[in-house]
Design an enzyme around this catalytic site. Structure first.
Site, PDB file in Angstrom:
ATOM      1  CE  LYS A 108      -0.083  -1.435   0.900  1.00 21.58           C
ATOM      2  NZ  LYS A 108      -0.681  -0.606   0.181  1.00 21.58           N
TER       3      LYS A 108
HETATM    4  O1  LIG Z   1      -2.052  -6.443   1.054  1.00 21.94           O
HETATM    5  C1  LIG Z   1      -2.427  -5.678   0.286  1.00 21.94           C
HETATM    6  C2  LIG Z   1      -2.192  -4.371   0.674  1.00 21.94           C
HETATM    7  C3  LIG Z   1      -2.836  -3.264  -0.087  1.00 21.94           C
HETATM    8  N1  LIG Z   1      -3.301  -3.422  -1.049  1.00 21.94           N
HETATM    9  C4  LIG Z   1      -3.780  -2.201  -2.159  1.00 21.94           C
HETATM   10  O2  LIG Z   1      -5.331  -2.470  -2.159  1.00 21.94           O
HETATM   11  C5  LIG Z   1      -5.525  -2.141  -3.576  1.00 21.94           C
HETATM   12  C6  LIG Z   1      -6.214  -3.337  -4.137  1.00 21.94           C
HETATM   13  O3  LIG Z   1      -6.719  -2.868  -5.526  1.00 21.94           O
HETATM   14  P1  LIG Z   1      -7.431  -3.681  -6.481  1.00 21.94           P
HETATM   15  O4  LIG Z   1      -7.587  -3.245  -7.594  1.00 21.94           O
HETATM   16  O5  LIG Z   1      -8.818  -4.153  -5.746  1.00 21.94           O
HETATM   17  O6  LIG Z   1      -6.784  -5.325  -6.580  1.00 21.94           O
HETATM   18  C7  LIG Z   1      -4.085  -1.301  -4.135  1.00 21.94           C
HETATM   19  O7  LIG Z   1      -4.415  -0.021  -3.652  1.00 21.94           O
HETATM   20  C8  LIG Z   1      -3.202  -2.126  -3.416  1.00 21.94           C
HETATM   21  O8  LIG Z   1      -2.046  -1.192  -3.132  1.00 21.94           O
HETATM   22  C9  LIG Z   1      -3.358  -4.794  -1.641  1.00 21.94           C
HETATM   23  O9  LIG Z   1      -3.832  -5.009  -2.643  1.00 21.94           O
HETATM   24  N2  LIG Z   1      -3.028  -5.698  -0.901  1.00 21.94           N
END
Ligand SMILES: O=c1ccn([C@@H]2O[C@H](COP(=O)(O)O)[C@@H](O)[C@H]2O)c(=O)[nH]1
Length: 305
Positions: A108
């Site tokens: 990001k």
């Molecule tokens: O809007 C957003 C953008 C990025 N993320 C990222 O995705 C993963 C989600 O992890 P889970 O364990 O599947 O919940 C994580 O790396 C976040 O930084 C997001 O969740 N939402």
């Protein structure tokens, strides 16, 4: 070399999967038996950290590769270990690329244009080092923050065209506080709609042979209503969808993110895959992750069929 969107499209078809595994690993969540087995008392903490962090993630990737289209490396989980973690990240990126997985760097990133160019050089482009140009991380795509505006995004878009790479711009994120700014109303539209309009503009010049743009958007799985609006603004962009599972996003809602061809999405899951062993699916962590990724891939495929 094919455009990013074409490589992504072809890999989705080849693997019959839109599932992306998020590599968000912290040492304290690695099973004790694995740490006990590989912790070497004759080495220092950082040597052990690097070995165990790499090995755990490498084995997860090996275990789940047939179920996934790609991997998303979350920068935070590597940067928390300083340059030791970044070294592991670099090795894992190479490892995943060698397996022909689509590699997304989830940092990001963004800044004013000169600094944005530095980020872009590092992760999707190349950096001048004396009389050479080196592709240091050479990921397929990177996530970027649009808050800084167009001049911060342009260096990434130009590098996507130059190096056949992809961008995922944060449009509507999965977290509850995404409403604080992203839902603000401007000219009777949500701010995230305005951002989506810009993503459409930025992506117009870089489309692949299948008609998809190399400039995509991040839209959380927890935001199906926003997804309908974003999809109407971005008919030709891939949406990167995090937030299924732990964050409450539902696989059944993924249909609202699809394009007119029932395509155009990739779905990230991190903790549910890399720490699947915690759900006692199997006594072995690799098998647990394999089963979790296979089940998720299949339930996503059923939901979007
Ligand atoms: O809007 C957003 C953008 C990025 N993320 C990222 O995705 C993963 C989600 O992890 P889970 O364990 O599947 O919940 C994580 O790396 C976040 O930084 C997001 O969740 N939402």
């Amino acid at each position: 070399m094919l455009n990013f969107s074409d490589r992504l499209f072809d890999t989705i078809k080849k693997k019959n999967s839109v599932l992306v595994a998020g590599i968000d690993t912290s040492i304290e969540n690695i099973p004790d038996y694995f740490i006990k087995k590989y912790y070497d008392k004759d080495k220092n903490e950082t040597e052990n950290l690097k070995y165990i962090l790499f090995e755990y993630n490498r084995r997860i990737i090996d275990a789940i590769e047939e179920n996934i289209v790609g991997v998303k490396f979350q920068a935070a989980f590597f940067e928390q270990y300083s340059y030791h973690g970044v070294e592991v990240l670099h090795k894992l990126i190479l490892y995943a690329k060698n397996k022909k997985l689509i590699v997304i760097f989830d940092g990001k990133r963004n800044d004013i244009s000169s600094s944005a160019k530095g980020y872009s050089n590092a992760y999707i482009g190349e950096t001048v080092v004396f009389d050479k140009k080196i592709k240091f991380f050479d990921c397929d795509a990177i996530t970027v923050n649009p808050y800084i505006g167009e001049d911060g995004i342009k260096p990434f878009v130009e590098d996507c065209e130059r190096y056949k790479k992809g961008l995922f711009v944060l449009v509507k994120t999965s977290n509850p506080s995404s409403k604080d700014f992203q839902d603000l109303s401007i000219d009777s539209k949500y701010l995230f709609e305005k951002v989506a309009e810009k993503v459409h503009e930025w992506g117009a010049g870089c489309k692949g042979k299948y008609g998809y743009s190399d400039i995509g958007a991040v839209v959380g799985a927890t935001q199906p209503d926003a997804a309908k609006l974003v999809r109407s603004i971005l008919p030709d962009s891939f949406l990167l969808i995090p937030g299924v599972g732990v964050q409450g996003g539902k696989v059944e809602d993924l249909k609202y993110f699809l394009d007119k061809n029932k395509l155009g999405i990739i779905v990230n899951s991190s903790r549910d895959i890399i720490y699947a062993y915690k759900n006692h699916i199997h006594s072995d962590f690799e098998k647990s992750s394999f089963i979790a990724s296979k089940n998720l891939k299949e339930s996503i495929n059923n939901a979007i069929a």
